[in-house]
Write an enzyme that holds these catalytic residues in place. Structure first.
Site, PDB file in Angstrom:
ATOM      1  N   ASN A 116      75.476   7.329 -24.793  1.00  0.00           N
ATOM      2  CA  ASN A 116      74.738   6.159 -25.277  1.00  0.00           C
ATOM      3  C   ASN A 116      74.108   6.547 -26.605  1.00  0.00           C
ATOM      4  O   ASN A 116      73.147   7.309 -26.631  1.00  0.00           O
ATOM      5  CB  ASN A 116      73.661   5.752 -24.260  1.00  0.00           C
ATOM      6  N   TRP A 117      74.674   6.022 -27.666  1.00  0.00           N
ATOM      7  CA  TRP A 117      74.212   6.426 -29.001  1.00  0.00           C
ATOM      8  C   TRP A 117      72.942   5.732 -29.458  1.00  0.00           C
ATOM      9  O   TRP A 117      72.397   6.069 -30.508  1.00  0.00           O
ATOM     10  CB  TRP A 117      75.323   6.168 -30.023  1.00  0.00           C
ATOM     11  N   LYS A 118      72.513   4.728 -28.734  1.00  0.00           N
ATOM     12  CA  LYS A 118      71.312   3.970 -29.139  1.00  0.00           C
ATOM     13  C   LYS A 118      71.471   3.514 -30.604  1.00  0.00           C
ATOM     14  O   LYS A 118      72.579   3.187 -31.001  1.00  0.00           O
ATOM     15  CB  LYS A 118      70.049   4.819 -28.943  1.00  0.00           C
ATOM     16  N   HIS A 162      69.097  -1.264 -19.751  1.00  0.00           N
ATOM     17  CA  HIS A 162      68.620   0.069 -20.131  1.00  0.00           C
ATOM     18  C   HIS A 162      67.092   0.028 -20.240  1.00  0.00           C
ATOM     19  O   HIS A 162      66.519  -0.990 -20.657  1.00  0.00           O
ATOM     20  CB  HIS A 162      69.236   0.489 -21.469  1.00  0.00           C
ATOM     21  N   GLU A 215      65.062   1.097 -22.319  1.00  0.00           N
ATOM     22  CA  GLU A 215      64.517   0.732 -23.636  1.00  0.00           C
ATOM     23  C   GLU A 215      64.573  -0.780 -23.839  1.00  0.00           C
ATOM     24  O   GLU A 215      63.709  -1.363 -24.494  1.00  0.00           O
ATOM     25  CB  GLU A 215      65.260   1.505 -24.745  1.00  0.00           C
ATOM     26  N   GLU A 273      68.389   6.121 -14.007  1.00  0.00           N
ATOM     27  CA  GLU A 273      67.749   6.819 -15.119  1.00  0.00           C
ATOM     28  C   GLU A 273      66.233   6.733 -14.964  1.00  0.00           C
ATOM     29  O   GLU A 273      65.625   5.709 -15.333  1.00  0.00           O
ATOM     30  CB  GLU A 273      68.137   6.161 -16.441  1.00  0.00           C
ATOM     31  N   GLY A 313      64.937  10.955 -22.913  1.00  0.00           N
ATOM     32  CA  GLY A 313      64.534  11.447 -24.228  1.00  0.00           C
ATOM     33  C   GLY A 313      63.324  12.357 -24.210  1.00  0.00           C
ATOM     34  O   GLY A 313      62.740  12.639 -25.259  1.00  0.00           O
ATOM     35  N   SER A 368      67.799  13.066 -20.131  1.00  0.00           N
ATOM     36  CA  SER A 368      67.776  14.417 -20.708  1.00  0.00           C
ATOM     37  C   SER A 368      68.880  15.337 -20.168  1.00  0.00           C
ATOM     38  O   SER A 368      68.646  16.528 -19.958  1.00  0.00           O
ATOM     39  CB  SER A 368      66.392  15.052 -20.531  1.00  0.00           C
ATOM     40  N   GLY A 389      70.625  11.457 -26.209  1.00  0.00           N
ATOM     41  CA  GLY A 389      70.491  12.410 -27.315  1.00  0.00           C
ATOM     42  C   GLY A 389      71.633  13.420 -27.436  1.00  0.00           C
ATOM     43  O   GLY A 389      72.182  13.627 -28.530  1.00  0.00           O
TER      44      GLY A 389
HETATM   45  C1  PEP Z   1      69.782   7.215 -22.230  1.00  0.00           C
HETATM   46  O1  PEP Z   1      69.534   6.732 -23.319  1.00  0.00           O
HETATM   47  O2  PEP Z   1      70.342   6.506 -21.366  1.00  0.00           O
HETATM   48  C2  PEP Z   1      69.434   8.610 -21.960  1.00  0.00           C
HETATM   49  C3  PEP Z   1      69.627   9.087 -20.767  1.00  0.00           C
HETATM   50  O3  PEP Z   1      68.896   9.308 -23.010  1.00  0.00           O
HETATM   51  P1  PEP Z   1      68.637  10.917 -23.063  1.00  0.00           P
HETATM   52  O4  PEP Z   1      69.899  11.574 -22.558  1.00  0.00           O
HETATM   53  O5  PEP Z   1      68.382  11.209 -24.496  1.00  0.00           O
HETATM   54  O6  PEP Z   1      67.485  11.202 -22.159  1.00  0.00           O
END
Ligand code: PEP
Length: 241
Positions: free
Chosen positions: A7-9, A86, A88, A154, A160, A200, A222
Site C-alpha cells: 500500500n503505497w499511500k 483503511h 487512514e 490492521e 506506521g 509495521s 512503508g
Molecule cells: C498500511 O498502510 O496498511 C500499513 C500497514 O502501513 P505500515 O506497513 O507502514 O505500518
C-alpha cells in the site's frame, strides 16, 4: 501461497512507479506483485501485468462529487482490487462504517475485488471494534461478494509506528474475524477468505507472522516503498508454506 500487498499511500509519481516496477520485475514475476498505488499511477502499473489496486473508491457511481473517483473509472485504467476502510480513511477522512459498507457494494458491482481493512485503535476493545466493523461492512452482502473478499486486520496502533502485533496476537484477531465471517455467512465461506495482517510489517518480522496458519499474507505500507525490501518480503513469503 501467502500474499504480500503493498500500500503505497500518497507516495510515488508515474516515473517513480515505473522505476520501481522495472527493478522488482527483474526478481519477481508480475503475478507475484500486488500493489495499491496512487490513482495517477494505476494505468502505468497495470501495463506491467501486475495486480494493481486503488486505495479508495467512491460509494457513488457517478455525479456531482468533486474530488471523488468511481469504481468504473478505476476499472477503466486497469485496477483489479481496491482497499476499503483503511484506517487512514476512517480516522483522518472520517469514513463511517456505513460508507465502508456502501463502498464495498459499489466495488463489487463494478468487478473490483475489495480488500476490507479493519482494526482497533490503541486502548479500544479489539473484539468489539472488529465485530462492529465486520457486521456493518458485510450486512446484507451476498455470498458472491464474500467469496471475492480479502480482509486485512490492521491494528491502528501498529500502522506506521514500528510497533507490531505479536504473531500470536495477530493470529487470535484473525481467528476472531474468521469466526465472525462464519456467523455472518457460513463456515465454508469463512474458510476461503484470505486474512492479511498489516501494521509495521518488515523483512525482519514477516516470517514469524506468516508462520501462523491463520495469517495468509500481509498488507504492507512503508516497507513496500523500497524495491529491494519489497522483493525481500515477497521472497520471504514464498519461503513460508
Ligand atoms: C498500511 O498502510 O496498511 C500499513 C500497514 O502501513 P505500515 O506497513 O507502514 O505500518
Amino acid at each position: 501461497m501467502k500474499r504480500i500487498i503493498g500500500n503505497w499511500k500518497m507516495h510515488k509519481t508515474v516515473q517513480e512507479t515505473v522505476h520501481f516496477l522495472e527493478h522488482v520485475l527483474q526478481r519477481l514475476s508480475p503475478e507475484e506483485v500486488y500493489l495499491a498505488v496512487p490513482f495517477t499511477a494505476i494505468k502505468e502499473a497495470a501495463a506491467f501485468g501486475i495486480h494493481v489496486g486503488a486505495q479508495n473508491v467512491s460509494h457513488e457511481p457517478e455525479g456531482p462529487f468533486t474530488g471523488e473517483i468511481s469504481g468504473r473509472m478505476l476499472k477503466d485504467v486497469g485496477a483489479d482490487f481496491v482497499l476499503i476502510g483503511h484506517s487512514e480513511r476512517r480516522h483522518i477522512f472520517q469514513e463511517t462504517d456505513d460508507m465502508v459498507h456502501s463502498k464495498l457494494l459499489r466495488a463489487h458491482q463494478v468487478g473490483l475485488k475489495p480488500i476490507l481493512c479493519v482494526g482497533e485503535r490503541e486502548g479500544e476493545d479489539r473484539e468489539a471494534v472488529l465485530k462492529r466493523q465486520l457486521e456493518h461492512a458485510l450486512k446484507n452482502c451476498d455470498e458472491e461478494l464474500a467469496l471475492r473478499l480479502t480482509i486485512a486486520y490492521e491494528p491502528v496502533w501498529a500502522i506506521g509506528t514500528g510497533k507490531t502485533a505479536t504473531p500470536e496476537e495477530a493470529a487470535r484477531a484473525h481467528a476472531f474475524c474468521r469466526n465472525m465471517i462464519g456467523s455472518l455467512f457460513n463456515k465454508e465461506i469463512a474458510a476461503q477468505i484470505p486474512l492479511l495482517y498489516g501494521g509495521s510489517v518488515k523483512s525482519d518480522n514477516i516470517v514469524a507472522l506468516l508462520h501462523q496458519t491463520e495469517i495468509q499474507g500481509a498488507l504492507v505500507g512503508g516497507a513496500s516503498l523500497d524495491p529491494k525490501e519489497f522483493v525481500k518480503l515477497v521472497e520471504l513469503s514464498k519461503s513460508v508454506v
